[in-house]
Design an enzyme around this catalytic site. Structure first.
Site, PDB file in Angstrom:
ATOM      1  N   HIS A 171       3.668  -2.121 -11.369  1.00 31.96           N
ATOM      2  CA  HIS A 171       3.257  -0.722 -11.594  1.00 31.96           C
ATOM      3  C   HIS A 171       1.801  -0.762 -12.081  1.00 31.96           C
ATOM      4  CE1 HIS A 171       3.581   3.485 -12.323  1.00 31.96           C
ATOM      5  NE2 HIS A 171       4.521   3.537 -13.255  1.00 31.96           N
ATOM      6  N   HIS A 225       3.191   0.044  -1.278  1.00 29.82           N
ATOM      7  CA  HIS A 225       3.643   1.170  -2.094  1.00 29.82           C
ATOM      8  C   HIS A 225       5.027   1.588  -1.647  1.00 29.82           C
ATOM      9  CE1 HIS A 225       3.637   4.995  -4.215  1.00 29.82           C
ATOM     10  NE2 HIS A 225       2.729   4.430  -4.983  1.00 29.82           N
ATOM     11  N   ASP A 278      -4.447   0.865  -7.439  1.00 27.11           N
ATOM     12  CA  ASP A 278      -4.913  -0.168  -8.364  1.00 27.11           C
ATOM     13  C   ASP A 278      -5.962  -1.096  -7.772  1.00 27.11           C
ATOM     14  OD1 ASP A 278      -3.280   0.493 -10.600  1.00 27.11           O
ATOM     15  OD2 ASP A 278      -1.567  -0.159  -9.409  1.00 27.11           O
TER      16      ASP A 278
HETATM   17  N1  COA Z   1       2.014  -8.186  -0.927  1.00 22.49           N
HETATM   18  C1  COA Z   1       2.711  -8.760   0.031  1.00 22.49           C
HETATM   19  N2  COA Z   1       3.792  -8.208   0.604  1.00 22.49           N
HETATM   20  C2  COA Z   1       4.157  -7.005   0.181  1.00 22.49           C
HETATM   21  C3  COA Z   1       3.463  -6.329  -0.826  1.00 22.49           C
HETATM   22  C4  COA Z   1       2.362  -6.961  -1.377  1.00 22.49           C
HETATM   23  N3  COA Z   1       1.640  -6.383  -2.328  1.00 22.49           N
HETATM   24  N4  COA Z   1       4.061  -5.149  -1.036  1.00 22.49           N
HETATM   25  C5  COA Z   1       5.088  -5.070  -0.201  1.00 22.49           C
HETATM   26  N5  COA Z   1       5.151  -6.199   0.529  1.00 22.49           N
HETATM   27  C6  COA Z   1       6.118  -6.488   1.577  1.00 22.49           C
HETATM   28  C7  COA Z   1       7.379  -7.105   0.997  1.00 22.49           C
HETATM   29  O1  COA Z   1       7.309  -8.488   0.910  1.00 22.49           O
HETATM   30  C8  COA Z   1       8.385  -6.642   1.999  1.00 22.49           C
HETATM   31  O2  COA Z   1       8.243  -7.420   3.154  1.00 22.49           O
HETATM   32  P1  COA Z   1       9.507  -7.941   3.962  1.00 22.49           P
HETATM   33  O3  COA Z   1      10.205  -6.687   4.420  1.00 22.49           O
HETATM   34  O4  COA Z   1       8.899  -8.753   5.027  1.00 22.49           O
HETATM   35  O5  COA Z   1      10.319  -8.691   2.950  1.00 22.49           O
HETATM   36  C9  COA Z   1       7.923  -5.246   2.360  1.00 22.49           C
HETATM   37  O6  COA Z   1       6.528  -5.248   2.155  1.00 22.49           O
HETATM   38  C10 COA Z   1       8.567  -4.157   1.542  1.00 22.49           C
HETATM   39  O7  COA Z   1       8.433  -4.480   0.162  1.00 22.49           O
HETATM   40  P2  COA Z   1       9.363  -3.933  -0.998  1.00 22.49           P
HETATM   41  O8  COA Z   1       9.341  -4.902  -2.111  1.00 22.49           O
HETATM   42  O9  COA Z   1      10.711  -3.553  -0.441  1.00 22.49           O
HETATM   43  O10 COA Z   1       8.625  -2.615  -1.386  1.00 22.49           O
HETATM   44  P3  COA Z   1       8.881  -1.783  -2.698  1.00 22.49           P
HETATM   45  O11 COA Z   1       8.784  -0.376  -2.314  1.00 22.49           O
HETATM   46  O12 COA Z   1      10.111  -2.214  -3.401  1.00 22.49           O
HETATM   47  O13 COA Z   1       7.657  -2.241  -3.627  1.00 22.49           O
HETATM   48  C11 COA Z   1       5.599  -2.351  -4.686  1.00 22.49           C
HETATM   49  C12 COA Z   1       6.552  -1.491  -3.859  1.00 22.49           C
HETATM   50  C13 COA Z   1       4.418  -1.489  -5.126  1.00 22.49           C
HETATM   51  C14 COA Z   1       6.324  -2.876  -5.919  1.00 22.49           C
HETATM   52  C15 COA Z   1       5.094  -3.523  -3.844  1.00 22.49           C
HETATM   53  O14 COA Z   1       4.371  -3.034  -2.748  1.00 22.49           O
HETATM   54  C16 COA Z   1       4.285  -4.530  -4.629  1.00 22.49           C
HETATM   55  O15 COA Z   1       4.848  -5.439  -5.243  1.00 22.49           O
HETATM   56  N6  COA Z   1       2.942  -4.393  -4.658  1.00 22.49           N
HETATM   57  C17 COA Z   1       2.092  -5.235  -5.465  1.00 22.49           C
HETATM   58  C18 COA Z   1       2.012  -4.702  -6.880  1.00 22.49           C
HETATM   59  C19 COA Z   1       1.210  -3.445  -6.958  1.00 22.49           C
HETATM   60  O16 COA Z   1       0.118  -3.349  -6.420  1.00 22.49           O
HETATM   61  N7  COA Z   1       1.739  -2.480  -7.680  1.00 22.49           N
HETATM   62  C20 COA Z   1       1.071  -1.205  -7.893  1.00 22.49           C
HETATM   63  C21 COA Z   1       1.766  -0.108  -7.164  1.00 22.49           C
HETATM   64  S1  COA Z   1       0.872   1.410  -7.272  1.00 22.49           S
END
Ligand code: COA
Length: 377
Positions: free
Chosen positions: A224, A263, A314
């Site tokens: 987050h 996201h 971010d």
């Molecule tokens: N880097 C690499 N791969 C990513 C990614 C990232 N930052 N964000 C999502 N993915 C990929 C996942 O590995 C997954 O791939 P797969 O289907 O091949 O396994 C797919 O995208 C979906 O990811 P998922 O974890 O189901 O998405 P979510 O909705 O649960 O997670 C976040 C959302 C924001 C937690 C996630 O995108 C993330 O961890 N981002 C990095 C942290 C971040 O920047 N957070 C700030 C958010 S505003």
């Protein structure tokens, strides 16, 4: 005895948990609305105080209302002496977000409306908490620098006052404007994890300080608000645009996430990231900004190509904040200052039509185990 179970919705994705008039994230089209206004219309054209007024139910203020509203917020930018003492007593290496969360809990102890949840009491607490969160962040930094704590200047607005209390000098017009818009862009974002935590907390009729402390606890995590600090760590780790491909490929092939990307709701570009990218380009004459921007652009291009995901709020917020002279350890705290406006808006909204937030779970612990007293286990 065991009922047929529905599988849980992991991460509550797509579950509607509230009606809200505050904020709409249109993830398909990459749009964000505050109370009906498109963020693209607002960014750079309103100040943070206007957005606070909007999110707290007052609509966009006219000039007279704004002239009255701004000093009301600035007047609350002072801290009880006991909270300042708490900040002084903290271990020097404490995470600023942990300290901010702790200090907000402590604020509740000395708030004259501490135990009251009436609308007038909540409106007074709303102004105090928002203003005090900004002062706490600045005070943590000043104390760590061994510098005196600065009192807010009544002639400055909210954003300018934060930079003034943080750096100890009145910021340039450009810095004020950039930071103001950064606050506007971070002010609310639907039912993000921290906002859900705030709403769930007050749904028990716990008070506003508890809700903001819960929200801060949630925001801190790297999935987050904590992502912006990690973005800067990554940019520093990479160090040179030539190393981007190898670095990103290495991260992805070892299953690691690229911070500042992806996201839950946006399936296309996050509009906030577009504005922040533009700001970092504007500030690219500053010492490290140009190099950081070059690395960032390469990462953006490569991650999109490899994973089809876009930067979120971010990613470029890290470079913008760095250009404003804010150290990376404080990036999540400045996010928190802005989002406190949204959290409070949601808390006020939750109180208007409250019902205890209490989802359910699938029990997987089994039945019929034979109890054995402790001495015989
Ligand atoms: N880097 C690499 N791969 C990513 C990614 C990232 N930052 N964000 C999502 N993915 C990929 C996942 O590995 C997954 O791939 P797969 O289907 O091949 O396994 C797919 O995208 C979906 O990811 P998922 O974890 O189901 O998405 P979510 O909705 O649960 O997670 C976040 C959302 C924001 C937690 C996630 O995108 C993330 O961890 N981002 C990095 C942290 C971040 O920047 N957070 C700030 C958010 S505003």
């Amino acid at each position: 005895m065991e009922k047929k179970r529905k599988p849980p919705v992991r991460g509550l994705e797509g579950i509607v948990a509230a009606d809200t008039r505050l904020c709409y994230v249109d993830g398909q089209n990459g749009k964000l609305y505050y109370c009906g206004y498109d963020i693209d219309e607002l960014a750079g054209r309103v100040c943070f105080e206007e957005i606070v007024h909007l999110l707290w139910g007052g609509g966009l203020p006219d000039l007279d209302t704004l002239d009255d509203w701004r000093p009301q917020l600035v007047a609350e930018m002072r801290l009880p002496a006991q909270v300042l003492d708490l900040l002084r007593m903290a271990p020097p290496g404490a995470n600023p977000m942990v300290l901010l969360r702790t200090a907000v809990s402590a604020l509740g102890l000395w708030d004259p409306d501490g135990g009251r949840n009436s609308l007038p009491a909540n409106e007074r607490k709303a102004r105090r908490i928002l203003a005090q969160v900004a002062t706490i962040v600045a005070a943590i930094y000043r104390l760590r620098q061994g510098e005196p704590i600065i009192t807010a200047d009544k002639s400055l607005g909210f954003a300018a006052n934060f930079l003034y209390m943080f750096h100890g000098k009145v910021p340039s017009k450009q810095d004020q404007a950039v930071f103001d818009t950064l606050l506007v862009l971070h002010a609310d974002h639907g039912l993000a994890a921290s906002t859900f935590a705030a709403r769930a907390t007050v749904s028990t009729l716990a008070g506003m300080h508890s809700a903001i402390a819960a929200a801060l606890a949630s925001l801190k995590g790297p999935l987050h608000g904590g992502a912006n600090t990690r973005v800067m760590e990554m940019l520093e780790d990479i160090g040179d645009a030539k190393r981007v491909k190898a670095y990103v490929d290495g991260m992805l092939s070892s299953g690691q996430r690229i911070m500042g990307f992806g996201h839950r709701v946006y399936k296309t570009e996050d509009p906030r990231s577009r504005h922040l990218r533009r700001f970092s380009q504007k500030l690219s004459k500053r010492a490290r900004t140009k190099a950081l921007l070059e690395i960032s652009s390469q990462i953006e291009r490569h991650v999109l190509e490899k994973k089809g995901i876009f930067p979120n709020v971010d990613f470029y917020s890290a470079t913008v904040q760095e250009a404003l002279g804010i150290p990376k350890e404080y990036f999540t705290c400045t996010f928190a200052i802005a989002r406190t406006a949204g959290w409070i808006g949601h808390v006020l909204e939750q109180f208007t039509d409250n019902r205890l937030i209490r989802p359910t779970s699938n029990y997987t612990g089994g039945f019929g185990k034979k109890f054995v007293p402790v001495a015989k286990r």
